[in-house]
Design an enzyme around this catalytic site. Structure first.
Site, PDB file in Angstrom:
ATOM      1  N   GLU A  56     -27.913  10.365  61.014  1.00  0.00           N
ATOM      2  CA  GLU A  56     -27.401   8.719  61.369  1.00  0.00           C
ATOM      3  C   GLU A  56     -26.389   8.696  62.371  1.00  0.00           C
ATOM      4  OE1 GLU A  56     -26.264   7.225  57.481  1.00  0.00           O
ATOM      5  OE2 GLU A  56     -25.766   5.362  58.036  1.00  0.00           O
ATOM      6  N   ARG A 282     -27.331  22.594  51.595  1.00  0.00           N
ATOM      7  CA  ARG A 282     -26.703  22.249  52.739  1.00  0.00           C
ATOM      8  C   ARG A 282     -25.502  23.308  53.145  1.00  0.00           C
ATOM      9  NH1 ARG A 282     -23.693  17.304  53.398  1.00  0.00           N
ATOM     10  NH2 ARG A 282     -25.636  16.212  53.110  1.00  0.00           N
ATOM     11  N   LYS A 292     -18.998  13.209  56.687  1.00  0.00           N
ATOM     12  CA  LYS A 292     -18.554  12.399  57.677  1.00  0.00           C
ATOM     13  C   LYS A 292     -17.379  11.400  57.478  1.00  0.00           C
ATOM     14  CE  LYS A 292     -22.759  11.688  59.091  1.00  0.00           C
ATOM     15  NZ  LYS A 292     -24.178  11.223  59.774  1.00  0.00           N
TER      16      LYS A 292
HETATM   17  P1  ATP Z   1     -22.570  13.590  55.951  1.00  0.00           P
HETATM   18  O1  ATP Z   1     -22.698  14.044  54.335  1.00  0.00           O
HETATM   19  O2  ATP Z   1     -21.929  14.818  56.580  1.00  0.00           O
HETATM   20  O3  ATP Z   1     -22.343  12.285  56.184  1.00  0.00           O
HETATM   21  P2  ATP Z   1     -25.322  13.184  56.138  1.00  0.00           P
HETATM   22  O4  ATP Z   1     -26.153  13.793  55.472  1.00  0.00           O
HETATM   23  O5  ATP Z   1     -25.097  11.780  55.818  1.00  0.00           O
HETATM   24  O6  ATP Z   1     -23.914  13.699  56.287  1.00  0.00           O
HETATM   25  P3  ATP Z   1     -27.059  12.708  58.595  1.00  0.00           P
HETATM   26  O7  ATP Z   1     -26.400  12.092  59.851  1.00  0.00           O
HETATM   27  O8  ATP Z   1     -27.912  12.074  57.610  1.00  0.00           O
HETATM   28  O9  ATP Z   1     -25.408  13.120  57.736  1.00  0.00           O
HETATM   29  O10 ATP Z   1     -27.675  14.162  58.592  1.00  0.00           O
HETATM   30  C1  ATP Z   1     -28.487  14.316  59.688  1.00  0.00           C
HETATM   31  C2  ATP Z   1     -29.224  15.705  58.906  1.00  0.00           C
HETATM   32  O11 ATP Z   1     -28.479  16.795  58.582  1.00  0.00           O
HETATM   33  C3  ATP Z   1     -29.847  15.548  57.532  1.00  0.00           C
HETATM   34  O12 ATP Z   1     -31.120  15.915  57.747  1.00  0.00           O
HETATM   35  C4  ATP Z   1     -28.937  16.219  56.699  1.00  0.00           C
HETATM   36  O13 ATP Z   1     -29.779  16.378  55.487  1.00  0.00           O
HETATM   37  C5  ATP Z   1     -28.410  17.301  57.732  1.00  0.00           C
HETATM   38  N1  ATP Z   1     -27.240  18.062  57.087  1.00  0.00           N
HETATM   39  C6  ATP Z   1     -25.902  17.119  56.979  1.00  0.00           C
HETATM   40  N2  ATP Z   1     -25.176  17.995  56.557  1.00  0.00           N
HETATM   41  C7  ATP Z   1     -25.567  19.197  56.477  1.00  0.00           C
HETATM   42  C8  ATP Z   1     -25.028  20.406  55.854  1.00  0.00           C
HETATM   43  N3  ATP Z   1     -23.839  20.436  55.534  1.00  0.00           N
HETATM   44  N4  ATP Z   1     -25.919  21.279  56.087  1.00  0.00           N
HETATM   45  C9  ATP Z   1     -26.976  21.271  56.248  1.00  0.00           C
HETATM   46  N5  ATP Z   1     -27.875  20.138  56.777  1.00  0.00           N
HETATM   47  C10 ATP Z   1     -26.990  18.995  56.688  1.00  0.00           C
HETATM   48 MG    MG Z   2     -27.485  11.067  55.702  1.00  0.00          MG
END
Ligand code: ATP
Ligand code: MG
Length: 580
Positions: A56, A282, A292
């Site tokens: 995102e 994760r 984020k």
């Molecule tokens: P955050 O919790 O940091 O805001 P998010 O999941 O909202 O992260 P996205 O931009 O949606 O952020 O993430 C893109 C991809 O990266 C998704 O498939 C998500 O599952 C993966 N991802 C995010 N954080 C992690 C992590 N700590 N370990 C592994 N994969 C991750």
């Molecule tokens: Mg997300």
């Protein structure tokens, strides 16, 4: 949701929490590959493997994203498949092209390529709208006039079923009419939503008539003002995957409870060749925040200098600090993928960086806190060029030349006037070897009359002991790094320590409370070997006995600036050794 899982993990006894050991995953298979292999055996997708990385664009990528990137692009590579980059931009208000650009830069830097497969969920807004109309026509979606709060109240709890919306049984015609008028902008934000008609008594809350579309009169960074209704992630994601021909849709564990809804969307539309959602744990790292939202707070409230502050766990921060993409990929390989949440020790990431840089970083000498040394018996205008290895791991690179003269700098901490027993560095009357040069002996200490501070040392050298030609091969216990005071170049060195004082930055409630006040130490009067004058941002070195350092983007020919990437001491290697 993911955060609450982390909290649970951290709040339990830290020794009981499972810590990942790197030997168990290296080069091995994992449960996702097992699923893919089974699919290939059963010819589920005709042998195709097509993954995607779906960020995102509402922030910069962090080391956790690197795990997902390595996994998705890595599987595609391994199975001769494809991996798409898809910006999941269904939320118009939080997104920005600055983030889109940084995300692309970071993925490329990590060494992955989406070729011509760059997509945006917003590319599919028309198609997603058509799918929604199809669901309405099939009696599987309805327009609901309950407020957000009412929807929450009607939803029930984990122990009690929900209540059906009074709008649930609207006719198809009325739903079509209202949905079209939602799209046309006739209604204010929050006044109506489109909901799936599934089951208000489902034990899975996600299946209790979830919202598919919301009204949001907001400009979108790509579609502008074309839309005022936006699809929800849980609806847009499976259908975007389907439209791109994704086979294995890999996401993190917090989406496990959403999988039935993922499947429902595909089944309700009677789509064929349905992608399969697979969840993995994760990455959580000690002393690191990874959400984020929290990283944005550090930036916006100026606890750090920006998203690429070298203390940030963002890819851009790690890059600026001097981490290599190879080290990050190696780390992601070692931690592997699992179905259970765990916490990885930050020391393991640092270990991977050291292993990589040990092989590739040229050596240099830098004195971070200089103490002047005069060699009284060394000829006043003599300069000798000493041979020093560029990198002992790459002998083929040969030697570099380091000037030696009568005035030198050594590290303040390498001298003690009244040393304890096992101090093998310099002290009055004692000898040490200067690396690649001579053995010197401290004869005399000069102090500032007023302050009493040591300002310089007077030493003598033994001309018979020049490194490489020392026939007597005299041994002394200590070897010090040094630079020539006449030739050295002044530099600023930024030492970084962990951004947080606690393994779990959330301990006690507010992670801001746990910020380490000493996470950055700036040394402005360091002295480095003269050939480093030509180093440019991004160049990395091992400073002997100190650690690995990288030229910062703030560096100029007039003012050199180095970041410490990691110190030399490898706590992870020690732990691994002790466990063997
Ligand atoms: P955050 O919790 O940091 O805001 P998010 O999941 O909202 O992260 P996205 O931009 O949606 O952020 O993430 C893109 C991809 O990266 C998704 O498939 C998500 O599952 C993966 N991802 C995010 N954080 C992690 C992590 N700590 N370990 C592994 N994969 C991750
Ligand atoms: Mg997300």
């Amino acid at each position: 949701m993911a955060e609450s899982k982390n909290e649970k993990l951290f709040s339990s006894n830290p020794d009981a929490a499972e810590r990942v050991s790197d030997s168990q995953n290296y080069g091995s298979t994992n449960f996702i590959k097992t699923i893919i292999n089974e699919d290939n055996e059963k010819n589920v997708y005709g042998g195709r493997v097509h993954t995607r990385f779906p960020p995102e664009p509402n922030g910069y990528l962090h080391i956790g994203h690197a795990k997902s990137i390595c996994l998705n692009f890595g599987l595609a590579e391994e199975y001769n498949g494809l991996c798409n980059l898809r910006f999941d931009d269904t939320n118009p208000t939080k997104e920005d092209t600055e983030f889109v650009d940084s995300i692309m830069e970071d993925i490329r830097w990590l060494g992955f390529d989406w070729e011509d497969r760059l997509f945006y969920a917003s590319d599919y807004f028309d198609q997603l709208y058509e799918f929604a109309v199809q669901l309405i026509k099939a009696g599987k979606a309805f327009v609901c006039d309950l407020s957000a709060e009412e929807i929450r109240d009607y939803r029930g709890t984990l122990t009690e079923p929900g209540k059906e919306s009074p709008y649930r049984n609207r006719s198809v015609e009325e739903n079509l009419d209202l949905f079209e008028r939602m799209k046309a902008g006739e209604f204010p934000d929050g006044s109506r939503v489109l909901r799936a008609k599934i089951d208000m008594a489902s034990p899975n809350l996600n299946m209790r008539d979830p919202v598919l579309y919301r009204i949001q009169h907001a400009r979108h960074h790509r579609t502008g003002d074309k839309w005022c209704i936006y699809p929800m992630y849980d609806y847009a994601h499976p259908l975007s995957d389907y439209l791109e021909g994704i086979t294995h849709s890999i996401c993190t564990l917090e989406f496990e409870d959403h999988r039935p809804l993922y499947n429902w969307c595909l089944e309700a539309l009677e789509l064929e060749n349905r992608p399969k959602q697979i969840e993995f744990a994760r990455l959580n790292l000690t002393q690191t925040v990874m959400s984020k939202r929290k990283l944005r707070r550090l930036v916006e409230e100026k606890y750090v200098s920006g998203w690429d502050d070298p203390r940030m766990p963002t890819i851009s921060g790690l890059r600026r600090r001097g981490y290599t993409p190879e080290a990050i990929r190696d780390f992601c390989e070692r931690i592997g993928v699992a179905k259970a949440n765990s916490i990885v020790d930050l020391a393991m990431l640092e270990h991977c960086v050291r292993e990589d840089l040990n092989l590739r970083a040229p050596r240099a000498m830098a004195v971070l806190k200089p103490l002047r040394v005069i060699i009284d018996n060394y000829p006043e205008d003599q300069v000798e060029m000493m041979n020093a290895e560029i990198n002992p791991e790459q002998p083929e690179l040969g030697k570099r030349q380091v000037p030696f003269c009568r005035e030198l700098y050594i590290e303040q901490t390498d001298f003690m006037e009244n040393p304890p027993k096992k101090f093998f560095r310099l002290s009055p009357g004692k000898e040490v070897r200067l690396k690649n040069a001579y053995i010197i002996k401290c004869e005399n200490v000069v102090r500032d009359e007023k302050t009493g501070q040591i300002v310089e040392l007077h030493c003598t050298y033994d001309p018979e002991t020049r490194s490489g030609t020392d026939k007597a091969n005299r041994k002394v216990k200590g070897t010090l790094h040094w630079v020539s005071a006449r030739h050295a170049v002044k530099a600023e060195v930024r030492l970084y320590n962990s951004l947080f004082t606690k393994d779990d930055p959330d301990e006690g409630g507010d992670f801001i409370e746990n910020l380490n006040p000493d996470s950055l130490e700036i040394l402005e009067s360091c002295m480095v070997e003269p050939h480093l004058a030509s180093a440019v941002p991004g160049d990395r070195f091992q400073f002997l006995r100190q650690g690995y350092f990288c030229v910062d983007k703030d560096s100029t020919p007039e003012k050199l600036v180095f970041n410490r990437i990691v110190p030399l001491k490898d706590t992870w290697a020690k732990i691994q050794k002790a466990n063997k």
